[in-house]
Each structure stands twice: as structure tokens, then as C-alpha cells.
Design a protein around this motif. Structure first.
Motif, PDB file in Angstrom:
ATOM      1  N   ALA A   2       0.840  -1.207   0.000  1.00  0.00           N
ATOM      2  CA  ALA A   2       0.000   0.000   0.000  1.00  0.00           C
ATOM      3  C   ALA A   2       0.871   1.252   0.000  1.00  0.00           C
ATOM      4  O   ALA A   2       0.568   2.237  -0.689  1.00  0.00           O
TER       5      ALA A   2
ATOM      6  N   GLN B  58      -6.726   1.234  -5.385  1.00  0.00           N
ATOM      7  CA  GLN B  58      -7.487   0.723  -4.243  1.00  0.00           C
ATOM      8  C   GLN B  58      -7.952  -0.714  -4.494  1.00  0.00           C
ATOM      9  O   GLN B  58      -7.980  -1.533  -3.566  1.00  0.00           O
TER      10      GLN B  58
ATOM     11  N   ALA C 182      -4.987  -2.771  -3.764  1.00  0.00           N
ATOM     12  CA  ALA C 182      -4.752  -2.842  -2.307  1.00  0.00           C
ATOM     13  C   ALA C 182      -5.776  -3.763  -1.649  1.00  0.00           C
ATOM     14  O   ALA C 182      -5.465  -4.524  -0.729  1.00  0.00           O
TER      15      ALA C 182
ATOM     16  N   SER D 203      -4.933  -7.357  -1.461  1.00  0.00           N
ATOM     17  CA  SER D 203      -3.682  -7.726  -0.780  1.00  0.00           C
ATOM     18  C   SER D 203      -3.941  -8.528   0.489  1.00  0.00           C
ATOM     19  O   SER D 203      -4.996  -8.427   1.118  1.00  0.00           O
TER      20      SER D 203
ATOM     21  N   PHE E 246      -4.690  -6.136   3.412  1.00  0.00           N
ATOM     22  CA  PHE E 246      -6.068  -5.649   3.602  1.00  0.00           C
ATOM     23  C   PHE E 246      -6.866  -6.683   4.405  1.00  0.00           C
ATOM     24  O   PHE E 246      -7.548  -6.342   5.372  1.00  0.00           O
TER      25      PHE E 246
END
Ligand code: T3D
Length: 263
Positions: free
Chosen positions: A209, A236, A239, A242, A245
Motif C-alpha cells: 500500500a 485501491q 490494495a 492484498s 487488507f
């Protein structure tokens, strides 16, 4: 790998790059810039690394271009300077900006000319209280380079940027903080501990991020709002896919600290 003009040390997830020509106040010469580029390549090649600290050996951060370097005194200094920028400075700055991990500049003393702007190209700049920043270029009849004319107005606003560049007066660390040139001034004796604490904290964070935030901030300079919103949506989505997250949300719901892997 051993270097002649810098020190490069890896300590777990954090790497230290120390400009190390103290007899010339860590002024940049071509071999040094080539070594910095090589060290930055090593950072990229080592996926376990999650933060980088850049600092200077002994009393200075860097006095900018080494004015005793033979290339400066050639019959054709215009060509020599253009060559230095194209082949040595710009590859370093491009590598620095392409790094996905966060870079902390720990400015331990005077940062002049390209030395100041090298620091300002880092993600978070902290400085020892006794350090100062000088856009020294006009003192020798040059113009600011290494992104100075791009960075300074964005950091401190056009009025202060112009004065700093035209007058080439030193700006102390406390004032640099107050003006928004740097993130923070800290007591001299606390500089390396503060830099290390920041880097360790960042190294425990969502590295992917962070890389995307850096990409978004760099792109924002040339985007209108619509294009930036598109980029934010794209980043986003990445992210959100990921591991970090998933871990961040799980930690929130379980009321515990997240353990980010950086992926
Ligand atoms: O080629 C290209 O691509 C062009 C690119 C240009 C980018 C630039 O960075 S242009 C700007 C270059 N830098 C400067 O003009 C700064 C020159 N240095 C100074 O103005 C002063 O040294 C400082 C304000 C930085 C510090 O002053 P002070 O009094 O604390 O130290 P000092 O006594 O001047 O310097 C200590 C030693 O370092 C001294 O050597 P000596 O006499 O003890 O043997 C001095 O000559 C040396 N030194 C300092 N800066 C440089 C340097 N040697 C080579 N190049 C330097 N830039």
C-alpha cells in the motif's frame, strides 16, 4: 558488496545507505552516484527489505556536487554537467522514486545543492536540529537541479521557494519544519534513533500500500482530479486484493494490532 564512497548496511527489514566522503562533506562525485544506484538496485533485489534510511557520515549530509571533480573543470563544462545529470544524477533519482518501500532521509548536518534536493526526494525527511538546507546553486552561478525547481514550490509554496533558490540562504532544520520543507526536526543526538524508529514502524506496515501511495502522489502532479480518481480506484482495487487488507480488517474486527506481511 563493498562500496568506496557509501556505506550500505542491511539490518533485518531496514537498510541504511550512508553517504561517506566526509573529507568533502559527502559531496557527490560520479563514482558515488554510481554506487548509490547500485545500492538502490540491491534494495529492489532484496524482497525482505521494507524500509530504507539515507543519511550522511560525520558532520554533513551532503554538500552537493563535488566541485573538485575533474569532469567539472573540463574545457566543455556544459557538456560535462549535462552528462553528469543524464548518466549519474537522474538514474539515482529515478531509482529512488521507483522504490516501492518507504525512504526516510535522516539529515544529520548541512545539505547543500544537490545534497539538499537528494534528501527532499525521499519520502519522509527528518533532520537534526543543527542541520540546514541550502539551495547553494546560485552561489556558483548554477540553477537548482535534482528536481529542486519542481519540489520546492510544492513543499513550501512559490514565494518561499523562489527566495530560497534565488538567495541561497541556509534554512535551519526548525524553520524547514515550520515551512513544510521537511517532516520534522529532532534533537541532534536523537536523529538516528528517530530515523530507525520511523523506519521500523514503516517496515511493519502495509508495504504494498505504501508503494501505491507513492505512485499516486507522484502521478497527482500531472493529473486532473478525474484522472487521479481513476488511478485511486485502480490502486485501491489492488490494495483490496492484498494479504495486508485481509489482515487489517481481521485485526480490526478481532480488536488486535495487525501483523502486516507487506504483501
Ligand atoms: O556536475 C553537475 O552535474 C552539476 C550539478 C550541480 C549540483 C550541485 O550540487 S551545485 C552545488 C554544489 N555545492 C556547493 O556549491 C556547496 C559548496 N560548499 C559550501 O558552500 C560549504 O562547504 C558548505 C556551506 C556546504 C559548508 O561550509 P563549511 O564552512 O561548514 O565547510 P567548508 O570548510 O566549506 O568545507 C569543508 C571541506 O569540504 C573543505 O575542504 P578542505 O578545505 O577542508 O580541504 C571544502 O572544500 C570541502 N567541500 C565542501 N563542499 C564541497 C567540498 N568539496 C568539494 N565539493 C563541494 N561541494
Amino acid at each position: 558488496m563493498t562500496f568506496e564512497t557509501i556505506e550500505f548496511r542491511v539490518d533485518g527489514e531496514v537498510a541504511w545507505l550512508t553517504l561517506n566522503r566526509p573529507e568533502r562533506l559527502n559531496a557527490f562525485c560520479r563514482p558515488m552516484l554510481a554506487e548509490i544506484a547500485e545500492a538502490l538496485d540491491q534494495v529492489v533485489a532484496e524482497p525482505a527489505l521494507r524500509a530504507l534510511i539515507v543519511t550522511g557520515a560525520e558532520r554533513a549530509f551532503s554538500a552537493g556536487q563535488d566541485l573538485t571533480e575533474p569532469a567539472i573543470a573540463t574545457a566543455d563544462p556544459a557538456a560535462a554537467v549535462a552528462e553528469s545529470l543524464d548518466l549519474f544524477y537522474h538514474p539515482v533519482l529515478e531509482r529512488l522514486h521507483a522504490l516501492k518501500l518507504p525512504v526516510v532521509a535522516a539529515v544529520n548536518g548541512i545539505a547543500a545543492g544537490a545534497g539538499a534536493n537528494f534528501a527532499l526526494n525521499c519520502d519522509i525527511v527528518i533532520a537534526a536540529a543543527s542541520a540546514s538546507f541550502i539551495q547553494a546553486f546560485t552561489r556558483i552561478g548554477l540553477v537548482p537541479d535534482c528536481g529542486g525547481t519542481w519540489l520546492l514550490p510544492r513543499l513550501v509554496g512559490p514565494a518561499r521557494a523562489r527566495a530560497l533558490m534565488l538567495l541561497a540562504d541556509p534554512l535551519g532544520a526548525a524553520e524547514a519544519e515550520a515551512w513544510g520543507l521537511i517532516y520534522k526536526a529532532v534533537p541532534d543526538e536523537a536523529l538516528h534513533a528517530e530515523a530507525e524508529a520511523l523506519a521500523r514502524r514503516l517496515a511493519a506496515g502495509p508495504t504494498a500500500a505504501y508503494g501505491m501511495i507513492k505512485q499516486a502522489l507522484d502521478a497527482a502532479a500531472s493529473h486532473d482530479l478525474g484522472r487521479q480518481l481513476d488511478l485511486e480506484r485502480e490502486l485501491q482495487s489492488r490494495a483490496a486484493a492484498s494479504d495486508d487488507f485481509r489482515e487489517g480488517v481481521a485485526a480490526f474486527l478481532e480488536k488486535r494490532e495487525p501483523r502486516f506481511s507487506g504483501r
